[in-house]
Design a protein around this motif. Structure first.
Motif, PDB file in Angstrom:
ATOM      1  N   SER A   1     -29.889   7.937   6.165  1.00  0.00           N
ATOM      2  CA  SER A   1     -29.673   7.139   7.381  1.00  0.00           C
ATOM      3  C   SER A   1     -28.576   6.080   7.214  1.00  0.00           C
ATOM      4  CB  SER A   1     -30.976   6.453   7.779  1.00  0.00           C
ATOM      5  OG  SER A   1     -31.416   5.561   6.760  1.00  0.00           O
ATOM      6  N   LEU A   2     -28.077   5.889   5.994  1.00  0.00           N
ATOM      7  CA  LEU A   2     -27.064   4.869   5.764  1.00  0.00           C
ATOM      8  C   LEU A   2     -25.684   5.369   6.171  1.00  0.00           C
ATOM      9  CD1 LEU A   2     -28.118   3.540   2.235  1.00  0.00           C
ATOM     10  CD2 LEU A   2     -28.825   2.711   4.488  1.00  0.00           C
ATOM     11  N   LYS A   3     -24.828   4.440   6.581  1.00  0.00           N
ATOM     12  CA  LYS A   3     -23.442   4.778   6.887  1.00  0.00           C
ATOM     13  C   LYS A   3     -22.717   5.031   5.572  1.00  0.00           C
ATOM     14  CE  LYS A   3     -21.336   2.621  10.151  1.00  0.00           C
ATOM     15  NZ  LYS A   3     -20.650   1.576  10.959  1.00  0.00           N
ATOM     16  N   GLN A   4     -22.241   6.246   5.385  1.00  0.00           N
ATOM     17  CA  GLN A   4     -21.651   6.632   4.111  1.00  0.00           C
ATOM     18  C   GLN A   4     -20.142   6.390   4.096  1.00  0.00           C
ATOM     19  OE1 GLN A   4     -21.000  10.718   1.530  1.00  0.00           O
ATOM     20  NE2 GLN A   4     -22.891  10.512   2.704  1.00  0.00           N
ATOM     21  N   ILE A   5     -19.674   5.740   3.057  1.00  0.00           N
ATOM     22  CA  ILE A   5     -18.252   5.483   2.860  1.00  0.00           C
ATOM     23  C   ILE A   5     -17.829   6.223   1.597  1.00  0.00           C
ATOM     24  CG2 ILE A   5     -16.478   3.726   2.538  1.00  0.00           C
ATOM     25  CD1 ILE A   5     -18.617   1.704   3.629  1.00  0.00           C
ATOM     26  N   GLN A   6     -16.947   7.188   1.733  1.00  0.00           N
ATOM     27  CA  GLN A   6     -16.482   7.950   0.582  1.00  0.00           C
ATOM     28  C   GLN A   6     -15.163   7.359   0.094  1.00  0.00           C
ATOM     29  OE1 GLN A   6     -16.514  12.168   1.135  1.00  0.00           O
ATOM     30  NE2 GLN A   6     -18.646  12.223   1.801  1.00  0.00           N
ATOM     31  N   ALA A   7     -15.191   6.787  -1.097  1.00  0.00           N
ATOM     32  CA  ALA A   7     -14.015   6.114  -1.665  1.00  0.00           C
ATOM     33  C   ALA A   7     -13.381   7.007  -2.722  1.00  0.00           C
ATOM     34  CB  ALA A   7     -14.428   4.777  -2.273  1.00  0.00           C
ATOM     35  N   PRO A   8     -12.053   7.059  -2.767  1.00  0.00           N
ATOM     36  CA  PRO A   8     -11.376   7.979  -3.673  1.00  0.00           C
ATOM     37  C   PRO A   8     -11.315   7.504  -5.113  1.00  0.00           C
ATOM     38  CG  PRO A   8      -9.765   6.691  -2.486  1.00  0.00           C
ATOM     39  CD  PRO A   8     -11.112   6.310  -1.925  1.00  0.00           C
ATOM     40  N   LEU A   9     -11.196   8.447  -6.004  1.00  0.00           N
ATOM     41  CA  LEU A   9     -10.868   8.143  -7.385  1.00  0.00           C
ATOM     42  C   LEU A   9      -9.355   7.977  -7.480  1.00  0.00           C
ATOM     43  CD1 LEU A   9     -11.634   7.999 -10.437  1.00  0.00           C
ATOM     44  CD2 LEU A   9     -11.257  10.478 -10.512  1.00  0.00           C
ATOM     45  N   VAL A  10      -8.915   6.891  -8.092  1.00  0.00           N
ATOM     46  CA  VAL A  10      -7.482   6.663  -8.256  1.00  0.00           C
ATOM     47  C   VAL A  10      -7.147   6.656  -9.739  1.00  0.00           C
ATOM     48  CG1 VAL A  10      -7.196   5.401  -6.087  1.00  0.00           C
ATOM     49  CG2 VAL A  10      -7.821   4.160  -8.155  1.00  0.00           C
ATOM     50  N   ASP A  11      -5.924   7.012 -10.042  1.00  0.00           N
ATOM     51  CA  ASP A  11      -5.537   7.149 -11.444  1.00  0.00           C
ATOM     52  C   ASP A  11      -4.877   5.900 -11.992  1.00  0.00           C
ATOM     53  OD1 ASP A  11      -3.250   7.281 -10.003  1.00  0.00           O
ATOM     54  OD2 ASP A  11      -2.499   9.147 -10.864  1.00  0.00           O
TER      55      ASP A  11
ATOM     56  N   LEU B   1      -6.275  -4.878  -5.379  1.00  0.00           N
ATOM     57  CA  LEU B   1      -7.499  -5.011  -4.583  1.00  0.00           C
ATOM     58  C   LEU B   1      -7.192  -4.892  -3.093  1.00  0.00           C
ATOM     59  CD1 LEU B   1      -9.153  -7.936  -6.561  1.00  0.00           C
ATOM     60  CD2 LEU B   1     -10.003  -5.577  -6.423  1.00  0.00           C
ATOM     61  N   ARG B   2      -6.024  -5.392  -2.683  1.00  0.00           N
ATOM     62  CA  ARG B   2      -5.615  -5.235  -1.281  1.00  0.00           C
ATOM     63  C   ARG B   2      -5.444  -3.747  -0.963  1.00  0.00           C
ATOM     64  NH1 ARG B   2      -1.178  -7.957  -1.427  1.00  0.00           N
ATOM     65  NH2 ARG B   2      -2.038  -9.961  -0.718  1.00  0.00           N
ATOM     66  N   PHE B   3      -4.820  -3.012  -1.868  1.00  0.00           N
ATOM     67  CA  PHE B   3      -4.649  -1.574  -1.693  1.00  0.00           C
ATOM     68  C   PHE B   3      -5.996  -0.869  -1.580  1.00  0.00           C
ATOM     69  CE2 PHE B   3      -4.556   2.376  -4.425  1.00  0.00           C
ATOM     70  CZ  PHE B   3      -4.154   3.234  -3.420  1.00  0.00           C
ATOM     71  N   MET B   4      -6.928  -1.212  -2.479  1.00  0.00           N
ATOM     72  CA  MET B   4      -8.254  -0.596  -2.440  1.00  0.00           C
ATOM     73  C   MET B   4      -8.964  -0.921  -1.135  1.00  0.00           C
ATOM     74  SD  MET B   4     -11.387  -0.843  -5.178  1.00  0.00           S
ATOM     75  CE  MET B   4     -12.863   0.167  -4.923  1.00  0.00           C
ATOM     76  N   GLY B   5      -8.827  -2.183  -0.691  1.00  0.00           N
ATOM     77  CA  GLY B   5      -9.471  -2.575   0.554  1.00  0.00           C
ATOM     78  C   GLY B   5      -8.960  -1.786   1.749  1.00  0.00           C
ATOM     79  N   GLU B   6      -7.670  -1.428   1.726  1.00  0.00           N
ATOM     80  CA  GLU B   6      -7.109  -0.675   2.841  1.00  0.00           C
ATOM     81  C   GLU B   6      -7.635   0.753   2.889  1.00  0.00           C
ATOM     82  OE1 GLU B   6      -5.255  -1.759   5.329  1.00  0.00           O
ATOM     83  OE2 GLU B   6      -5.484  -3.773   4.468  1.00  0.00           O
TER      84      GLU B   6
ATOM     85  N   PRO C   1       0.832  -1.200   0.000  1.00  0.00           N
ATOM     86  CA  PRO C   1       0.000   0.000   0.000  1.00  0.00           C
ATOM     87  C   PRO C   1       0.868   1.252   0.000  1.00  0.00           C
ATOM     88  CG  PRO C   1      -0.786  -1.588   1.600  1.00  0.00           C
ATOM     89  CD  PRO C   1       0.538  -2.080   1.114  1.00  0.00           C
ATOM     90  N   PRO C   2       0.318   2.379  -0.505  1.00  0.00           N
ATOM     91  CA  PRO C   2       1.106   3.594  -0.641  1.00  0.00           C
ATOM     92  C   PRO C   2       1.491   4.164   0.712  1.00  0.00           C
ATOM     93  CG  PRO C   2      -1.193   4.025  -1.052  1.00  0.00           C
ATOM     94  CD  PRO C   2      -1.064   2.549  -0.930  1.00  0.00           C
ATOM     95  N   LEU C   3       2.686   4.779   0.770  1.00  0.00           N
ATOM     96  CA  LEU C   3       3.144   5.446   1.975  1.00  0.00           C
ATOM     97  C   LEU C   3       2.550   6.845   2.038  1.00  0.00           C
ATOM     98  CD1 LEU C   3       6.886   4.428   1.695  1.00  0.00           C
ATOM     99  CD2 LEU C   3       5.202   3.480   3.258  1.00  0.00           C
ATOM    100  N   PRO C   4       2.236   7.338   3.217  1.00  0.00           N
ATOM    101  CA  PRO C   4       1.715   8.700   3.340  1.00  0.00           C
ATOM    102  C   PRO C   4       2.743   9.690   2.796  1.00  0.00           C
ATOM    103  CG  PRO C   4       1.475   7.478   5.389  1.00  0.00           C
ATOM    104  CD  PRO C   4       2.350   6.665   4.496  1.00  0.00           C
ATOM    105  N   PHE C   5       2.237  10.784   2.229  1.00  0.00           N
ATOM    106  CA  PHE C   5       3.131  11.789   1.669  1.00  0.00           C
ATOM    107  C   PHE C   5       3.887  12.509   2.779  1.00  0.00           C
ATOM    108  CE2 PHE C   5       4.214  16.005   0.176  1.00  0.00           C
ATOM    109  CZ  PHE C   5       4.788  15.735  -1.048  1.00  0.00           C
TER     110      PHE C   5
END
Length: 391
Positions: free
Chosen positions: A363-373, A382-387, A26-30
């Protein structure tokens, strides 16, 4: 047109260009001086959006070892398959033997795992820590088998095919009722019937007992709603067939008694009742708040949010438990003068406001997923996306 990420939101990762990308992390924080792993061939990937702002409550989803079912559905093209596959990988990496099933005829699950899963049988997925198997139901192949079976001599072909789907009892009853012509051509809803028959197998067959999590990647909204409503429809249909058969049996019994012949056998009716009971089990499974959850996947557009609202309403009418909403492909605020980025972000924010004001979705628990390039394909991706999604 390439979208440049804002510096403080960008994240980096390196992918070893081996055949299975097994060393990809998975990517390292900037940071001000981001570390770079040097390998023979590398591919840098940048995220162009922030990670999910809300949490998916994955610890809650992974708690317990009893069997649990997760169904992901929504409008076509919103990323259902990637979300379902990444959830399955996450479960497997957290100690759950997992099965991921696709009822979508588009074969997206094979593309997502970069593996051929179209054979209609369980296929082991390489990479996760715990066993992960995938199954892609091929409705077109099933229809061809259905047509060829109906043309085989003696009328046994259809029954053999129905037996393979766990619906042989129904074929037997139709044959005894002289209704075999109903099976000459694939009936409407066969795709969903095949998927339902697989669900029956998951519930009852010993070979699936090892899986503590089963993830369904469902077809677009209309197919999904038919899938969920089919148990009720079949329950009612089987009930009508049973009543008809009982009337015919009573008439036959009366005629035979005149001629001193023995009464009709009840075995067939008993088998049909058993099938009816299995359909009731599937219906109860869909509505079981302890073992089943439907997760709606959408993107931040007005059309997608509107369809998601209608889907949520339909699910609740069917008493299907739905608690989470994934909003996929969200852009971050633009740090450049990109007018396209600014307008796109503005449209997305307008769509997100719709969710807050929608009586079905708010009322649903909202999960905001990023757009990746980069395309999410293969277990490492898929492991990266899951994280970044399932937290």
């Amino acid at each position: 047109m390439l979208l440049a990420p804002s510096p403080y939101l960008a994240c980096r990762l390196s992918l070893a260009a081996s055949r299975h990308l097994s060393s990809w992390q998975p990517p390292l924080p900037f940071t001000r001086s981001p570390p770079t792993l040097v390998v023979r061939r590398t591919l840098r990937v940048r995220s162009i959006a922030t990670p999910a702002e809300a949490t998916a409550g994955f610890d809650e989803m992974a708690a317990g070892t009893e069997r649990k079912y997760y169904m992901l559905g929504g409008k076509g093209g919103v990323g259902k398959t990637s979300c379902a596959a990444s959830l399955a990988v996450k479960f497997a990496n957290n100690g759950h033997p997992t099965l991921v099933v696709s009822t979508d005829p588009a074969h997206s699950l094979s593309d997502s795992f970069a593996q051929d899963l179209s054979g209609g049988t369980l296929v082991p997925v390489d990479g996760p820590d715990s066993p992960l198997f995938a199954l892609e139901i091929n409705p077109e192949k099933a229809r061809e088998e259905f047509r060829s079976a109906s043309q085989r001599s003696g009328g046994t072909g259809v029954k053999d095919f129905m037996d393979s789907m766990g619906l042989g009892m129904l074929a037997e009853q139709l044959g005894e009722l002289k209704l075999g012509e109903l099976l000459d051509t694939p009936p409407p809803g066969l795709d969903e019937a095949i998927a339902i028959s697989k669900v029956m197998q998951f519930v009852e067959a010993q070979q699936y007992s090892m899986f503590s999590r089963i993830v369904f990647d469902t077809a677009p909204t209309g197919h999904t709603l038919r899938l969920l409503s089919l148990p009720d429809f079949l329950d009612a249909s089987i009930g009508k067939i049973m009543k008809l058969r009982q009337k015919l049996a009573s008439a036959a019994s009366a005629i035979k008694s005149v001629f001193g012949q023995e009464g009709p056998r009840q075995d067939a009716t008993d088998k049909l009742e058993q099938l009816r009971e299995r359909m009731i089990k599937v219906r109860e499974l869909f509505r079981d708040t302890e073992s089943t959850e439907f997760i709606i996947v959408t993107i931040p557009t007005v059309m997608a949010i509107s369809e998601s609202s209608r889907l949520c309403s339909s699910l609740r009418k069917e008493n299907v438990p739905v608690k989470r909403l994934i909003v996929n492909q969200i852009l971050p605020p633009s740090a450049s003068d990109c007018k396209f980025c600014a307008m796109k972000r503005k449209d997305q924010m307008r769509a997100l406001e719709m969710i807050q004001n929608d009586s079905e979705l708010m009322s649903l628990k909202q999960i905001q997923a990023p757009l990746v390039d980069v395309e999410i394909r293969g277990v490492p991706a898929l492991r990266f996306m899951g994280e970044i999604v399932w937290k």
